[in-house]
Scaffold this motif. Structure first.
Motif, mmCIF file in Angstrom:
data_model
loop_
_atom_site.group_PDB
_atom_site.id
_atom_site.type_symbol
_atom_site.label_atom_id
_atom_site.label_comp_id
_atom_site.label_asym_id
_atom_site.label_seq_id
_atom_site.Cartn_x
_atom_site.Cartn_y
_atom_site.Cartn_z
ATOM 1 N N LEU A 143 0.796 -1.224 0.000
ATOM 2 C CA LEU A 143 0.000 0.000 0.000
ATOM 3 C C LEU A 143 0.831 1.277 0.000
ATOM 4 O O LEU A 143 0.563 2.204 -0.772
ATOM 5 N N ARG A 144 1.833 1.356 0.881
ATOM 6 C CA ARG A 144 2.560 2.625 1.031
ATOM 7 C C ARG A 144 3.628 2.824 -0.038
ATOM 8 O O ARG A 144 3.689 3.879 -0.667
ATOM 9 N N GLU A 145 4.488 1.837 -0.238
ATOM 10 C CA GLU A 145 5.612 2.022 -1.152
ATOM 11 C C GLU A 145 5.195 2.291 -2.605
ATOM 12 O O GLU A 145 5.856 3.060 -3.302
ATOM 13 N N PRO A 146 4.086 1.701 -3.093
ATOM 14 C CA PRO A 146 3.669 2.046 -4.455
ATOM 15 C C PRO A 146 3.275 3.519 -4.629
ATOM 16 O O PRO A 146 3.176 3.996 -5.761
ATOM 17 N N LEU A 147 3.072 4.234 -3.532
ATOM 18 C CA LEU A 147 2.755 5.661 -3.634
ATOM 19 C C LEU A 147 3.990 6.496 -3.936
ATOM 20 O O LEU A 147 3.877 7.605 -4.474
ATOM 21 N N THR A 148 5.179 5.975 -3.604
ATOM 22 C CA THR A 148 6.396 6.783 -3.724
ATOM 23 C C THR A 148 7.469 6.177 -4.618
ATOM 24 O O THR A 148 8.323 6.903 -5.119
ATOM 25 N N ASP A 149 7.439 4.875 -4.805
ATOM 26 C CA ASP A 149 8.464 4.222 -5.619
ATOM 27 C C ASP A 149 7.946 4.041 -7.044
ATOM 28 O O ASP A 149 6.874 3.457 -7.257
ATOM 29 N N LEU A 167 -7.398 4.534 4.045
ATOM 30 C CA LEU A 167 -7.999 3.978 5.258
ATOM 31 C C LEU A 167 -7.069 2.980 5.946
ATOM 32 O O LEU A 167 -6.797 3.082 7.150
ATOM 33 N N TYR A 168 -6.572 2.023 5.180
ATOM 34 C CA TYR A 168 -5.761 0.963 5.778
ATOM 35 C C TYR A 168 -4.406 1.482 6.259
ATOM 36 O O TYR A 168 -3.932 1.088 7.333
ATOM 37 N N VAL A 169 -3.767 2.347 5.493
ATOM 38 C CA VAL A 169 -2.455 2.857 5.894
ATOM 39 C C VAL A 169 -2.571 3.691 7.167
ATOM 40 O O VAL A 169 -1.783 3.521 8.106
ATOM 41 N N ASP A 170 -3.539 4.597 7.223
ATOM 42 C CA ASP A 170 -3.704 5.406 8.429
ATOM 43 C C ASP A 170 -4.050 4.535 9.631
ATOM 44 O O ASP A 170 -3.617 4.805 10.759
ATOM 45 N N TRP A 171 -4.823 3.485 9.409
ATOM 46 C CA TRP A 171 -5.192 2.585 10.498
ATOM 47 C C TRP A 171 -3.977 1.817 11.004
ATOM 48 O O TRP A 171 -3.724 1.756 12.222
ATOM 49 N N ASP A 179 -0.901 2.691 10.738
ATOM 50 C CA ASP A 179 0.043 3.640 11.335
ATOM 51 C C ASP A 179 -0.441 4.205 12.665
ATOM 52 O O ASP A 179 0.283 4.950 13.328
ATOM 53 N N GLY A 180 -1.666 3.877 13.064
ATOM 54 C CA GLY A 180 -2.205 4.404 14.310
ATOM 55 C C GLY A 180 -2.775 5.804 14.200
ATOM 56 O O GLY A 180 -3.150 6.406 15.214
ATOM 57 N N LEU A 181 -2.853 6.331 12.971
ATOM 58 C CA LEU A 181 -3.415 7.669 12.774
ATOM 59 C C LEU A 181 -4.939 7.634 12.728
ATOM 60 O O LEU A 181 -5.586 8.676 12.797
ATOM 61 N N LEU A 182 -5.468 6.428 12.604
ATOM 62 C CA LEU A 182 -6.918 6.235 12.602
ATOM 63 C C LEU A 182 -7.223 5.209 13.686
ATOM 64 O O LEU A 182 -7.420 4.024 13.424
ATOM 65 N N PRO A 183 -7.259 5.670 14.946
ATOM 66 C CA PRO A 183 -7.368 4.744 16.074
ATOM 67 C C PRO A 183 -8.803 4.266 16.306
ATOM 68 O O PRO A 183 -9.486 4.684 17.247
ATOM 69 N N VAL A 184 -9.262 3.397 15.423
ATOM 70 C CA VAL A 184 -10.612 2.848 15.536
ATOM 71 C C VAL A 184 -10.529 1.334 15.564
ATOM 72 O O VAL A 184 -9.546 0.752 15.091
ATOM 73 N N PRO A 185 -11.546 0.667 16.119
ATOM 74 C CA PRO A 185 -11.542 -0.799 16.124
ATOM 75 C C PRO A 185 -11.559 -1.347 14.696
ATOM 76 O O PRO A 185 -12.047 -0.689 13.767
ATOM 77 N N ARG A 186 -11.050 -2.561 14.538
ATOM 78 C CA ARG A 186 -10.983 -3.169 13.206
ATOM 79 C C ARG A 186 -12.372 -3.280 12.570
ATOM 80 O O ARG A 186 -12.527 -3.044 11.372
ATOM 81 N N ASP A 187 -13.380 -3.638 13.363
ATOM 82 C CA ASP A 187 -14.714 -3.803 12.791
ATOM 83 C C ASP A 187 -15.250 -2.491 12.220
ATOM 84 O O ASP A 187 -15.919 -2.495 11.180
ATOM 85 N N LEU A 227 -13.378 -0.035 11.019
ATOM 86 C CA LEU A 227 -12.617 0.181 9.787
ATOM 87 C C LEU A 227 -13.215 -0.629 8.647
ATOM 88 O O LEU A 227 -13.442 -0.113 7.542
ATOM 89 N N VAL A 228 -13.486 -1.899 8.907
ATOM 90 C CA VAL A 228 -14.008 -2.791 7.865
ATOM 91 C C VAL A 228 -15.406 -2.350 7.427
ATOM 92 O O VAL A 228 -15.720 -2.356 6.234
ATOM 93 N N ASP A 229 -16.251 -1.949 8.376
ATOM 94 C CA ASP A 229 -17.591 -1.479 8.019
ATOM 95 C C ASP A 229 -17.519 -0.239 7.122
ATOM 96 O O ASP A 229 -18.259 -0.112 6.147
ATOM 97 N N THR A 230 -16.620 0.675 7.465
ATOM 98 C CA THR A 230 -16.467 1.900 6.671
ATOM 99 C C THR A 230 -15.920 1.581 5.288
ATOM 100 O O THR A 230 -16.412 2.100 4.271
ATOM 101 N N ALA A 231 -14.922 0.724 5.224
ATOM 102 C CA ALA A 231 -14.351 0.331 3.932
ATOM 103 C C ALA A 231 -15.392 -0.353 3.061
ATOM 104 O O ALA A 231 -15.463 -0.123 1.845
ATOM 105 N N THR A 232 -16.239 -1.178 3.670
ATOM 106 C CA THR A 232 -17.305 -1.858 2.928
ATOM 107 C C THR A 232 -18.280 -0.850 2.340
ATOM 108 O O THR A 232 -18.675 -0.952 1.162
ATOM 109 N N ALA A 233 -18.669 0.128 3.122
ATOM 110 C CA ALA A 233 -19.589 1.164 2.635
ATOM 111 C C ALA A 233 -18.977 1.944 1.481
ATOM 112 O O ALA A 233 -19.654 2.263 0.488
#
Length: 203
Positions: free
Chosen positions: A116-122, A173-177, A179-187, A189-195
């Motif tokens: 996810l992260r390295e393809p943004l810069t390499d 969503l996944y990178v911030d999660w 990295d701890g920049l999106l301190p939310v429970p996994r469920d 995160l997954v619900d939001t990503a699904t939406a």
């Protein structure tokens, strides 16, 4: 017909394949920890305790090794995604797939950095991942069932646009999660990503 030559009980091809996997292991450790700049022929062979000639036995250059590391993780993730039951409704099925992704990255955050992260810069990984995204969607989405597969656009141009939009949203969503920049429970995160996925696909 001559039998394959053996060295310490293994064929030369088997030893070459073993060295290649060893180099990919080290490439993953460097790429997942310190980023693509850390993946040099010298660093990889030093950590693998192999001579440079063995590096070039398997890879034309460092870019080929970066791609090999990326492809290994992508294959691992695809294998896990293939276990999703395609018999559910789109929401349930997409959510199950995105939960697998979250768990895969959470178990080893280096995986998120590589995919996810390295393809943004390499440049090498950016070009490689961008070219594979439509194919990735074409492989994964139909495997999740007919109802989910019907959400795919029926032409490549629209698929490319939707794929880019989905990729950007999910990567953020996944990178911030991770990295701890999106301190939310996994469920959550997954619900939001699904939406997000279902909204963009239906749009």
């Amino acid at each position: 017909m001559n039998a394959p030559r053996l060295w310490r009980g293994r064929t030369l091809d088997a030893r070459s394949a073993e060295r290649r996997e060893q180099l990919v292991d080290v490439g993953f450790a460097l790429l997942g920890t310190d980023g693509s700049a850390a993946v040099t022929m010298r660093a990889v062979t030093r950590l693998a305790n192999l001579s440079p000639r063995y590096f070039y036995e398997s890879f034309a250059d460092r870019r080929a090794l970066l791609v090999a590391v990326y492809d290994r993780l992508e294959t691992e993730l695809l294998t896990q995604l293939s276990t999703v039951d395609p018999g559910g409704d789109p929401h349930t099925t997409v959510r199950a797939a995105l939960r697998i992704c979250a768990t895969y990255f959470e178990e080893d955050p280096r995986r998120a950095r590589v995919l996810l992260r390295e393809p943004l810069t390499d440049d090498t990984l950016r070009a490689h991942s961008a070219g594979r995204l439509p194919a990735f969607l074409r492989t994964v989405v139909p495997a999740l069932g007919a109802e989910v597969g019907a959400l795919l656009p029926d032409n490549e141009e629209t698929l490319a646009v939707v794929g880019t939009a989905l990729g950007g949203a999910l990567v953020a969503l996944y990178v911030d999660w991770i990295d701890g920049l999106l301190p939310v429970p996994r469920d959550l995160l997954v619900d939001t990503a699904t939406a997000v996925v279902l909204s963009l696909a239906r749009a």
